[in-house]
Design a protein around this motif. Sequence first.
Motif, PDB file in Angstrom:
ATOM      1  N   GLN A 107       0.770  -1.145   0.033  1.00 52.93           N
ATOM      2  CA  GLN A 107       0.052   0.153   0.101  1.00 52.93           C
ATOM      3  C   GLN A 107       0.931   1.242  -0.120  1.00 52.93           C
ATOM      4  O   GLN A 107       1.978   1.288   0.790  1.00 52.93           O
ATOM      5  CB  GLN A 107      -1.280   0.046   1.275  1.00 52.93           C
ATOM      6  CG  GLN A 107      -1.932  -1.045   1.391  1.00 52.93           C
ATOM      7  CD  GLN A 107      -2.671  -1.326   2.367  1.00 52.93           C
ATOM      8  OE1 GLN A 107      -2.904  -0.435   2.910  1.00 52.93           O
ATOM      9  NE2 GLN A 107      -3.086  -2.492   2.643  1.00 52.93           N
ATOM     10  N   TYR A 108       0.544   2.119  -0.726  1.00 54.14           N
ATOM     11  CA  TYR A 108       1.063   3.576  -0.879  1.00 54.14           C
ATOM     12  C   TYR A 108       0.262   4.693  -0.258  1.00 54.14           C
ATOM     13  O   TYR A 108      -0.998   4.696  -0.569  1.00 54.14           O
ATOM     14  CB  TYR A 108       1.413   3.889  -2.494  1.00 54.14           C
ATOM     15  CG  TYR A 108       2.376   2.682  -2.973  1.00 54.14           C
ATOM     16  CD1 TYR A 108       1.891   1.498  -3.542  1.00 54.14           C
ATOM     17  CD2 TYR A 108       3.807   3.029  -2.885  1.00 54.14           C
ATOM     18  CE1 TYR A 108       2.613   0.782  -4.055  1.00 54.14           C
ATOM     19  CE2 TYR A 108       4.677   2.165  -3.478  1.00 54.14           C
ATOM     20  CZ  TYR A 108       4.379   1.089  -3.673  1.00 54.14           C
ATOM     21  OH  TYR A 108       5.250  -0.012  -4.305  1.00 54.14           O
ATOM     22  N   PHE A 109       1.111   5.229   0.486  1.00 50.02           N
ATOM     23  CA  PHE A 109      -0.041   6.054   1.374  1.00 50.02           C
ATOM     24  C   PHE A 109       0.173   7.659   0.916  1.00 50.02           C
ATOM     25  O   PHE A 109       1.313   8.115   0.552  1.00 50.02           O
ATOM     26  CB  PHE A 109       0.453   6.102   2.933  1.00 50.02           C
ATOM     27  CG  PHE A 109       0.036   4.841   3.489  1.00 50.02           C
ATOM     28  CD1 PHE A 109       0.659   3.729   3.438  1.00 50.02           C
ATOM     29  CD2 PHE A 109      -0.964   5.037   4.413  1.00 50.02           C
ATOM     30  CE1 PHE A 109      -0.053   2.413   4.068  1.00 50.02           C
ATOM     31  CE2 PHE A 109      -1.458   4.308   5.355  1.00 50.02           C
ATOM     32  CZ  PHE A 109      -1.071   2.737   5.095  1.00 50.02           C
ATOM     33  N   GLY A 110      -0.823   8.316   1.314  1.00 49.77           N
ATOM     34  CA  GLY A 110      -0.642   9.799   0.905  1.00 49.77           C
ATOM     35  C   GLY A 110      -0.200  10.356   1.965  1.00 49.77           C
ATOM     36  O   GLY A 110      -0.141   9.853   3.093  1.00 49.77           O
TER      37      GLY A 110
ATOM     38  N   TYR B  36       7.431   1.222   7.281  1.00 51.29           N
ATOM     39  CA  TYR B  36       7.234   2.568   6.658  1.00 51.29           C
ATOM     40  C   TYR B  36       7.911   3.604   7.494  1.00 51.29           C
ATOM     41  O   TYR B  36       8.047   3.423   8.747  1.00 51.29           O
ATOM     42  CB  TYR B  36       5.669   2.971   6.775  1.00 51.29           C
ATOM     43  CG  TYR B  36       4.646   2.201   5.932  1.00 51.29           C
ATOM     44  CD1 TYR B  36       4.295   0.831   6.103  1.00 51.29           C
ATOM     45  CD2 TYR B  36       4.415   2.795   4.561  1.00 51.29           C
ATOM     46  CE1 TYR B  36       3.414   0.133   4.986  1.00 51.29           C
ATOM     47  CE2 TYR B  36       3.512   1.865   3.615  1.00 51.29           C
ATOM     48  CZ  TYR B  36       3.141   0.951   3.969  1.00 51.29           C
ATOM     49  OH  TYR B  36       2.451   0.178   3.138  1.00 51.29           O
ATOM     50  N   GLY B  43       4.095  12.182   4.274  1.00 52.77           N
ATOM     51  CA  GLY B  43       3.270  10.983   4.626  1.00 52.77           C
ATOM     52  C   GLY B  43       4.023   9.666   4.785  1.00 52.77           C
ATOM     53  O   GLY B  43       5.438   9.691   5.205  1.00 52.77           O
ATOM     54  N   LEU B  44       3.289   8.558   4.783  1.00 49.41           N
ATOM     55  CA  LEU B  44       4.193   7.368   4.946  1.00 49.41           C
ATOM     56  C   LEU B  44       4.812   6.851   3.869  1.00 49.41           C
ATOM     57  O   LEU B  44       4.122   6.778   2.819  1.00 49.41           O
ATOM     58  CB  LEU B  44       3.227   6.527   5.642  1.00 49.41           C
ATOM     59  CG  LEU B  44       2.632   6.530   6.847  1.00 49.41           C
ATOM     60  CD1 LEU B  44       1.131   5.725   7.095  1.00 49.41           C
ATOM     61  CD2 LEU B  44       3.456   6.403   7.983  1.00 49.41           C
ATOM     62  N   GLN B  45       6.053   6.604   3.917  1.00 44.71           N
ATOM     63  CA  GLN B  45       6.666   6.109   2.676  1.00 44.71           C
ATOM     64  C   GLN B  45       7.127   4.638   3.156  1.00 44.71           C
ATOM     65  O   GLN B  45       7.585   4.285   4.046  1.00 44.71           O
ATOM     66  CB  GLN B  45       7.971   6.928   2.523  1.00 44.71           C
ATOM     67  CG  GLN B  45       8.813   6.431   1.195  1.00 44.71           C
ATOM     68  CD  GLN B  45       9.861   7.190   1.090  1.00 44.71           C
ATOM     69  OE1 GLN B  45      10.497   7.961   1.777  1.00 44.71           O
ATOM     70  NE2 GLN B  45      10.348   7.396  -0.034  1.00 44.71           N
ATOM     71  N   LEU B  46       6.744   3.813   1.988  1.00 49.08           N
ATOM     72  CA  LEU B  46       7.268   2.504   2.235  1.00 49.08           C
ATOM     73  C   LEU B  46       8.884   2.221   2.160  1.00 49.08           C
ATOM     74  O   LEU B  46       9.435   2.675   1.148  1.00 49.08           O
ATOM     75  CB  LEU B  46       6.700   1.467   1.099  1.00 49.08           C
ATOM     76  CG  LEU B  46       6.915  -0.149   1.317  1.00 49.08           C
ATOM     77  CD1 LEU B  46       6.309  -0.590   2.470  1.00 49.08           C
ATOM     78  CD2 LEU B  46       6.331  -0.614  -0.027  1.00 49.08           C
ATOM     79  N   LEU B 102      -4.007  -3.496   6.932  1.00 47.76           N
ATOM     80  CA  LEU B 102      -2.513  -3.440   7.501  1.00 47.76           C
ATOM     81  C   LEU B 102      -3.011  -3.252   9.138  1.00 47.76           C
ATOM     82  O   LEU B 102      -3.461  -2.248   9.377  1.00 47.76           O
ATOM     83  CB  LEU B 102      -1.466  -2.559   6.887  1.00 47.76           C
ATOM     84  CG  LEU B 102      -0.950  -2.822   5.623  1.00 47.76           C
ATOM     85  CD1 LEU B 102      -0.155  -1.876   5.051  1.00 47.76           C
ATOM     86  CD2 LEU B 102      -0.533  -4.158   5.330  1.00 47.76           C
TER      87      LEU B 102
END
Lengths: 118, 114
Positions: A107-110, B36, B43-46, B102
């Motif tokens: 999942q890629y978040f904003g 993350y 924002g959240l980066q993987l 998640l």
Amino acid sequence: EAGVTQFPSHSVIEKGQTVTLRCDPISGHDNLYWYRRVMGKEIKFLLHFVKESKQDESGMPNNRFLAERTGGTYSTLKVQPAELEDSGVYFCASSIRTSGRAGSYEQYFGPGTRLTVT
Amino acid sequence: AQSVTQPDIHITVSEGASLELRCNYSYGATPYLFWYVQSPGQGLQLLLKYFSGDTLVQGIKGFEAEFKRSQSSFNLRKPSVHWSDAAEYFCAVGAIGGRRALTFGSGTRLQVQP
């Protein structure tokens, strides 16, 4: 490629008012998710769309929250009426829908919308 | 129900020092595992992910993580920390074959001293 975008970045409203948050997923991502982080606690799942259908809304806290995904593109999350405990950061995420299982979990978040209810 | 524990709320390291952030999960089988990072104002980066195979996974920004089934852990490591690594780090798990939601740990905030 544009990432997940969210609008507004910050919203301050009074208790009892209505707020609508918007999320635009990555183009081509059928899966769209909403999460929330309240008061520095863990990030918690709210719901999951596959295209325009709600796949899983088990995390929605109560019926003051309404999520929609028009035409399987962008999504909105409406809080009506807002309460003090709704303050927090609302994240949207998206992922591809593949025949294999693993990819749809990535999942890629904003950047999130910070909601403050006073 | 699955859960994720990040026992360290706040960690301070000196620039150039090594880093290890701990993550333990509770789940009936091997889940999918993620780290993350959220930098200030971002924002959240993987950072990296584990689905299967080699238990040592490489990610972006020089990070790596090792999955240890016997310890139900997925610790994040970096050999030499840079000031720009100051951020909050989140471990997350996904249930294989189940819900796509998640489950996140509560996060570890990393401070880097010059």
